[in-house]
Design a protein around this motif. Sequence first.
Motif, PDB file in Angstrom:
ATOM      1  N   SER A   9       0.827  -1.206   0.000  1.00 25.91           N
ATOM      2  CA  SER A   9       0.000   0.000   0.000  1.00 25.91           C
ATOM      3  C   SER A   9       0.862   1.257   0.000  1.00 25.91           C
ATOM      4  N   PHE A  10       1.915   1.251   0.804  1.00 28.93           N
ATOM      5  CA  PHE A  10       2.824   2.395   0.849  1.00 28.93           C
ATOM      6  C   PHE A  10       3.532   2.579  -0.488  1.00 28.93           C
ATOM      7  N   ALA A  11       3.944   1.491  -1.112  1.00 29.40           N
ATOM      8  CA  ALA A  11       4.625   1.573  -2.405  1.00 29.40           C
ATOM      9  C   ALA A  11       3.692   2.113  -3.488  1.00 29.40           C
ATOM     10  N   VAL A  12       2.444   1.682  -3.477  1.00 23.11           N
ATOM     11  CA  VAL A  12       1.472   2.178  -4.459  1.00 23.11           C
ATOM     12  C   VAL A  12       1.221   3.668  -4.246  1.00 23.11           C
ATOM     13  N   ALA A  13       1.030   4.084  -2.987  1.00 25.81           N
ATOM     14  CA  ALA A  13       0.811   5.501  -2.695  1.00 25.81           C
ATOM     15  C   ALA A  13       2.024   6.329  -3.107  1.00 25.81           C
TER      16      ALA A  13
END
Length: 102
Positions: A42-46
């Motif tokens: 999720s952090f990588a996508v954001a």
Amino acid sequence: MSYLVAFNWGWIVGAAALGFATGWVSPISRVRSLSTMTMRISFAVALALVAVSLSRTLPGRPGYWLDLGLVMFGVYLAGGAVGSWLRYVLLLRPGRPRGEEG
């Protein structure tokens, strides 16, 4: 950015209010947290979406919607943090016994 805020301030205020309400109510729910791997993804996508927005690789309307979505998501998270913090400060009152009123 000022154009985005000037013409979509209602949506941004709505995202802040929804985040505030979610932050206020969230301590009540007993939901399991996300796994470490899901949080990393999720952090990588954001982070990738923010990078696309800052590099302006997505032109026109899709770029506009991406910018608006990122702003609303950030405001939603900030509203959630404020709502959760206010609930903690106003209702739990650290350092005060639970049964005491006043």
